[in-house]
Motif scaffolding. Structure first.
Motif, PDB file in Angstrom:
ATOM      1  N   ALA A 110     -67.141 122.168  49.995  1.00  0.00           N
ATOM      2  CA  ALA A 110     -68.149 122.609  49.026  1.00  0.00           C
ATOM      3  C   ALA A 110     -67.525 122.889  47.658  1.00  0.00           C
ATOM      4  O   ALA A 110     -68.127 122.599  46.626  1.00  0.00           O
ATOM      5  CB  ALA A 110     -68.866 123.848  49.552  1.00  0.00           C
ATOM      6  N   ALA A 111     -66.311 123.451  47.636  1.00  0.00           N
ATOM      7  CA  ALA A 111     -65.649 123.727  46.357  1.00  0.00           C
ATOM      8  C   ALA A 111     -65.330 122.425  45.624  1.00  0.00           C
ATOM      9  O   ALA A 111     -65.491 122.327  44.398  1.00  0.00           O
ATOM     10  CB  ALA A 111     -64.372 124.529  46.590  1.00  0.00           C
ATOM     11  N   SER A 112     -64.895 121.405  46.366  1.00  0.00           N
ATOM     12  CA  SER A 112     -64.628 120.111  45.734  1.00  0.00           C
ATOM     13  C   SER A 112     -65.909 119.478  45.211  1.00  0.00           C
ATOM     14  O   SER A 112     -65.919 118.873  44.125  1.00  0.00           O
ATOM     15  CB  SER A 112     -63.958 119.166  46.738  1.00  0.00           C
ATOM     16  OG  SER A 112     -62.602 119.498  46.901  1.00  0.00           O
ATOM     17  N   ALA A 113     -66.992 119.613  45.978  1.00  0.00           N
ATOM     18  CA  ALA A 113     -68.270 119.073  45.521  1.00  0.00           C
ATOM     19  C   ALA A 113     -68.775 119.828  44.294  1.00  0.00           C
ATOM     20  O   ALA A 113     -69.361 119.233  43.386  1.00  0.00           O
ATOM     21  CB  ALA A 113     -69.296 119.144  46.645  1.00  0.00           C
ATOM     22  N   TYR A 118     -69.136 118.899  37.849  1.00  0.00           N
ATOM     23  CA  TYR A 118     -68.725 119.027  36.455  1.00  0.00           C
ATOM     24  C   TYR A 118     -67.824 117.877  36.000  1.00  0.00           C
ATOM     25  O   TYR A 118     -67.746 117.589  34.801  1.00  0.00           O
ATOM     26  CB  TYR A 118     -67.946 120.333  36.248  1.00  0.00           C
ATOM     27  CG  TYR A 118     -68.750 121.582  36.499  1.00  0.00           C
ATOM     28  CD1 TYR A 118     -69.657 122.064  35.553  1.00  0.00           C
ATOM     29  CD2 TYR A 118     -68.603 122.289  37.689  1.00  0.00           C
ATOM     30  CE1 TYR A 118     -70.389 123.214  35.785  1.00  0.00           C
ATOM     31  CE2 TYR A 118     -69.330 123.441  37.935  1.00  0.00           C
ATOM     32  CZ  TYR A 118     -70.228 123.900  36.971  1.00  0.00           C
ATOM     33  OH  TYR A 118     -70.954 125.048  37.213  1.00  0.00           O
ATOM     34  N   LEU A 119     -67.142 117.236  36.946  1.00  0.00           N
ATOM     35  CA  LEU A 119     -66.058 116.323  36.580  1.00  0.00           C
ATOM     36  C   LEU A 119     -66.311 114.856  36.880  1.00  0.00           C
ATOM     37  O   LEU A 119     -65.746 113.987  36.211  1.00  0.00           O
ATOM     38  CB  LEU A 119     -64.766 116.764  37.290  1.00  0.00           C
ATOM     39  CG  LEU A 119     -64.307 118.194  36.985  1.00  0.00           C
ATOM     40  CD1 LEU A 119     -63.062 118.532  37.794  1.00  0.00           C
ATOM     41  CD2 LEU A 119     -64.063 118.390  35.491  1.00  0.00           C
ATOM     42  N   CYS A 278     -67.516 126.879  36.020  1.00  0.00           N
ATOM     43  CA  CYS A 278     -68.744 127.539  36.494  1.00  0.00           C
ATOM     44  C   CYS A 278     -69.335 128.474  35.447  1.00  0.00           C
ATOM     45  O   CYS A 278     -70.565 128.636  35.368  1.00  0.00           O
ATOM     46  CB  CYS A 278     -68.451 128.315  37.782  1.00  0.00           C
ATOM     47  SG  CYS A 278     -68.024 127.261  39.191  1.00  0.00           S
ATOM     48  N   ALA A 279     -68.463 129.097  34.665  1.00  0.00           N
ATOM     49  CA  ALA A 279     -68.931 130.045  33.650  1.00  0.00           C
ATOM     50  C   ALA A 279     -69.270 129.375  32.323  1.00  0.00           C
ATOM     51  O   ALA A 279     -69.722 130.041  31.390  1.00  0.00           O
ATOM     52  CB  ALA A 279     -67.883 131.122  33.427  1.00  0.00           C
ATOM     53  N   GLY A 280     -69.047 128.059  32.221  1.00  0.00           N
ATOM     54  CA  GLY A 280     -69.356 127.353  30.987  1.00  0.00           C
ATOM     55  C   GLY A 280     -68.305 127.497  29.914  1.00  0.00           C
ATOM     56  O   GLY A 280     -68.547 127.125  28.759  1.00  0.00           O
ATOM     57  N   HIS A 282     -65.554 125.841  29.914  1.00  0.00           N
ATOM     58  CA  HIS A 282     -65.057 124.480  29.700  1.00  0.00           C
ATOM     59  C   HIS A 282     -66.168 123.530  30.118  1.00  0.00           C
ATOM     60  O   HIS A 282     -66.786 123.718  31.166  1.00  0.00           O
ATOM     61  CB  HIS A 282     -63.801 124.222  30.527  1.00  0.00           C
ATOM     62  CG  HIS A 282     -63.080 122.960  30.134  1.00  0.00           C
ATOM     63  ND1 HIS A 282     -63.582 121.701  30.411  1.00  0.00           N
ATOM     64  CD2 HIS A 282     -61.898 122.767  29.476  1.00  0.00           C
ATOM     65  CE1 HIS A 282     -62.747 120.794  29.940  1.00  0.00           C
ATOM     66  NE2 HIS A 282     -61.717 121.400  29.366  1.00  0.00           N
ATOM     67  N   PRO A 283     -66.422 122.483  29.312  1.00  0.00           N
ATOM     68  CA  PRO A 283     -67.558 121.605  29.615  1.00  0.00           C
ATOM     69  C   PRO A 283     -67.314 120.614  30.742  1.00  0.00           C
ATOM     70  O   PRO A 283     -68.256 119.961  31.209  1.00  0.00           O
ATOM     71  CB  PRO A 283     -67.772 120.865  28.292  1.00  0.00           C
ATOM     72  CG  PRO A 283     -66.412 120.826  27.670  1.00  0.00           C
ATOM     73  CD  PRO A 283     -65.776 122.130  28.040  1.00  0.00           C
ATOM     74  N   GLY A 284     -66.053 120.463  31.179  1.00  0.00           N
ATOM     75  CA  GLY A 284     -65.780 119.466  32.210  1.00  0.00           C
ATOM     76  C   GLY A 284     -65.498 118.104  31.617  1.00  0.00           C
ATOM     77  O   GLY A 284     -64.798 117.986  30.602  1.00  0.00           O
ATOM     78  N   ARG A 285     -66.039 117.065  32.240  1.00  0.00           N
ATOM     79  CA  ARG A 285     -65.797 115.690  31.796  1.00  0.00           C
ATOM     80  C   ARG A 285     -66.212 115.501  30.336  1.00  0.00           C
ATOM     81  O   ARG A 285     -67.291 115.921  29.920  1.00  0.00           O
ATOM     82  CB  ARG A 285     -66.560 114.717  32.696  1.00  0.00           C
ATOM     83  CG  ARG A 285     -66.574 113.263  32.221  1.00  0.00           C
ATOM     84  CD  ARG A 285     -67.246 112.351  33.211  1.00  0.00           C
ATOM     85  NE  ARG A 285     -66.397 112.144  34.385  1.00  0.00           N
ATOM     86  CZ  ARG A 285     -65.467 111.202  34.465  1.00  0.00           C
ATOM     87  NH1 ARG A 285     -65.273 110.369  33.427  1.00  0.00           N
ATOM     88  NH2 ARG A 285     -64.739 111.067  35.550  1.00  0.00           N
ATOM     89  N   ASP A 286     -65.348 114.836  29.575  1.00  0.00           N
ATOM     90  CA  ASP A 286     -65.610 114.600  28.152  1.00  0.00           C
ATOM     91  C   ASP A 286     -66.445 113.356  27.904  1.00  0.00           C
ATOM     92  O   ASP A 286     -67.295 113.334  27.013  1.00  0.00           O
ATOM     93  CB  ASP A 286     -64.287 114.455  27.385  1.00  0.00           C
ATOM     94  CG  ASP A 286     -63.603 115.784  27.160  1.00  0.00           C
ATOM     95  OD1 ASP A 286     -62.388 115.775  26.891  1.00  0.00           O
ATOM     96  OD2 ASP A 286     -64.281 116.829  27.268  1.00  0.00           O
ATOM     97  N   ASN A 287     -66.175 112.292  28.665  1.00  0.00           N
ATOM     98  CA  ASN A 287     -66.831 111.013  28.402  1.00  0.00           C
ATOM     99  C   ASN A 287     -66.810 110.165  29.671  1.00  0.00           C
ATOM    100  O   ASN A 287     -66.036 110.434  30.593  1.00  0.00           O
ATOM    101  CB  ASN A 287     -66.159 110.289  27.236  1.00  0.00           C
ATOM    102  CG  ASN A 287     -64.698 109.975  27.518  1.00  0.00           C
ATOM    103  OD1 ASN A 287     -64.403 109.042  28.273  1.00  0.00           O
ATOM    104  ND2 ASN A 287     -63.783 110.747  26.945  1.00  0.00           N
TER     105      ASN A 287
END
Length: 320
Positions: A110-113, A118-119, A278-280, A282-287
Motif C-alpha cells: 500500500a505504501a508503494s501504491a 504521486y510519482l 503526502c503533505a504537499g 513536494h509535487p512529485g513527478r515533474d513531467n
C-alpha cells in the motif's frame, strides 16, 4: 485473553483503497518511530532479528518483531516471520496480537501504491513485477489499485517460480480484464514497463538504468540492508529518487548507501520522503518523461496505521 488477528482477518480488514488513504493521513500526521533495531542472529545463514517500535501518545503503541532468514526458501519455509503487538499508549496494556507478516505485506504494498500515485504517470498501464516471493502478488494488487494497469508481467530468476506467480495473479485478477504474462527476457520487459516494482533479496543490481525508458516509475522494496542492491548506479543517479523515510533509507538502503559512499550519488540529489509528498511539500513527478524511483525499507508508522485499521474493523467501528 488478548485477541489475535490472523492473516485472513487482516486481509478482510485492510482493503487497498482504504489502507492507502489511511497511510496518506498517517504520513501527514506522523508518529514517534525510532529507527528499527537490526540484530544478526546467525552469521552462518544471514538470519537477522528486526524490532520496530512506534507510538502515538493519544491512542496506540506498537512493536513488530521480525525474523528474516534468506535461506529459508531452501527449507521450504518463508524468508520472513513476524508478529505485531498493539498496546494502549495510556496504560501500556496489550490490546491485540496480529499476524505480522500479513500486516507487513499489505502495508508495504500500500505504501508503494501511495507513492506511485504521486510519482507514476496517471496513464500507466503496464506493470512489471520483479521477484517471485510472497510480496509479489501484494505489490501487483496494490499498484493495480492506483493506476489503470492492463498488463502485468512477472519476472524471476526461476522461470518455474515466475510461472507459478503468474498463475496466482491470474486467479487474483480473474474477471478484472487485467492480462498476466511471464516475462521471458528481463531487459525487454523493463523497456516495455510503465511501472516496475522490484521485491527481491538481491545483493547485486537487477534493474539497469540503460534499460529504463523515459516516463517509467521504479519501485524498489526488497533491499533493507546496506549490502543489498536492486538497481545499478546509472539508474540511481539518473532518476528522481524518493524514499519512504530519510532515517530508514539513508541508513539501510544499499541502493542509496553504496553509490553515496563512492560519491556517485549526492544526498542533495534526493528529492523527498513520502511524508513530503503526502503533505504537499513536494509535487512529485515533474513531467511525463521523467524517470522516478521510490526506495522503501519499511516504516513502523505504516505498521501502526494498518494495525489501527484492523483493530477498528475487528471492533466493528466505522473506518473513515
Amino acid at each position: 485473553m488478548v485477541p489475535f488477528l490472523n492473516a485472513g482477518r487482516l486481509s478482510a480488514a485492510l482493503s487497498y483503497p482504504i489502507l492507502i488513504e489511511a497511510l496518506r493521513m498517517a504520513f501527514r500526521k506522523g508518529a514517534e518511530a525510532p529507527r528499527r533495531h537490526v540484530h544478526p542472529i546467525s552469521p552462518d545463514n544471514d538470519a537477522v532479528l528486526l524490532l520496530m517500535p512506534v507510538w502515538q501518545p493519544e491512542r496506540h503503541t506498537g512493536v513488530k518483531i521480525v525474523t528474516v532468514a534468506p535461506r529459508n526458501p531452501q527449507r521450504g519455509l518463508p524468508s520472513v516471520h513476524s508478529m505485531f503487538m498493539l498496546l494502549d499508549s495510556a496504560t501500556g496494556a496489550p490490546v491485540c496480537l496480529m499476524d505480522g507478516e500479513e500486516l507487513t505485506l499489505r502495508r508495504t504494498a500500500a505504501a508503494s501504491a501511495l507513492a506511485s500515485g504521486y510519482l507514476s504517470r496517471p496513464d500507466s498501464s503496464r506493470l512489471l513485477v520483479i521477484g517471485t516471493g510472497s510480496l509479489a502478488p501484494y505489490m501487483a494488487a496494490a499498484h493495480c489499485t492506483t493506476r489503470p494497469i492492463r498488463t502485468v508481467s512477472v519476472w524471476g530468476r526461476s522461470t518455474e517460480k515466475a510461472a507459478g506467480s503468474a498463475d496466482l495473479l491470474r486467479q487474483q485478477f480473474e474477471g478484472s480484464g487485467i492480462r498476466v504474462e511471464v516475462a521471458g527476457e528481463l531487459e525487454a520487459a523493463v523497456r516495455q514497463a510503465d511501472i516496475i516494482t522490484c521485491a527481491t533479496t538481491s545483493t547485486t543490481p537487477i534493474v539497469q538504468g540503460a534499460w529504463v525508458q523515459p516516463g517509467t516509475h521504479v519501485d524498489l522494496v526488497g533491499g533493507f540492508r546496506p549490502n543489498m542492491r536492486e538497481a545499478d548506479d546509472a539508474l540511481m543517479c539518473s532518476a528522481a529518487v524518493f524514499v519512504d523515510t530519510w532515517n530508514g533509507a539513508l541508513a539501510e538502503a544499499g541502493d542509496l548507501v553504496q553509490p553515496m559512499e563512492t560519491g556517485k550519488l549526492q544526498r542533495a540529489a534526493l528529492q523527498a520522503e513520502l511524508a513530503d509528498l503526502c503533505a504537499g511539500r513536494h509535487p512529485g513527478r515533474d513531467n511525463p518523461a521523467q524517470v522516478t524511483l521510490f526506495k522503501s525499507v519499511g516504516a513502523a508508522l505504516e505498521d501502526l496505521c494498518a494495525a489501527d485499521l484492523a483493530w477498528d474493523h475487528h471492533q466493528g467501528q466505522p473506518i473513515d
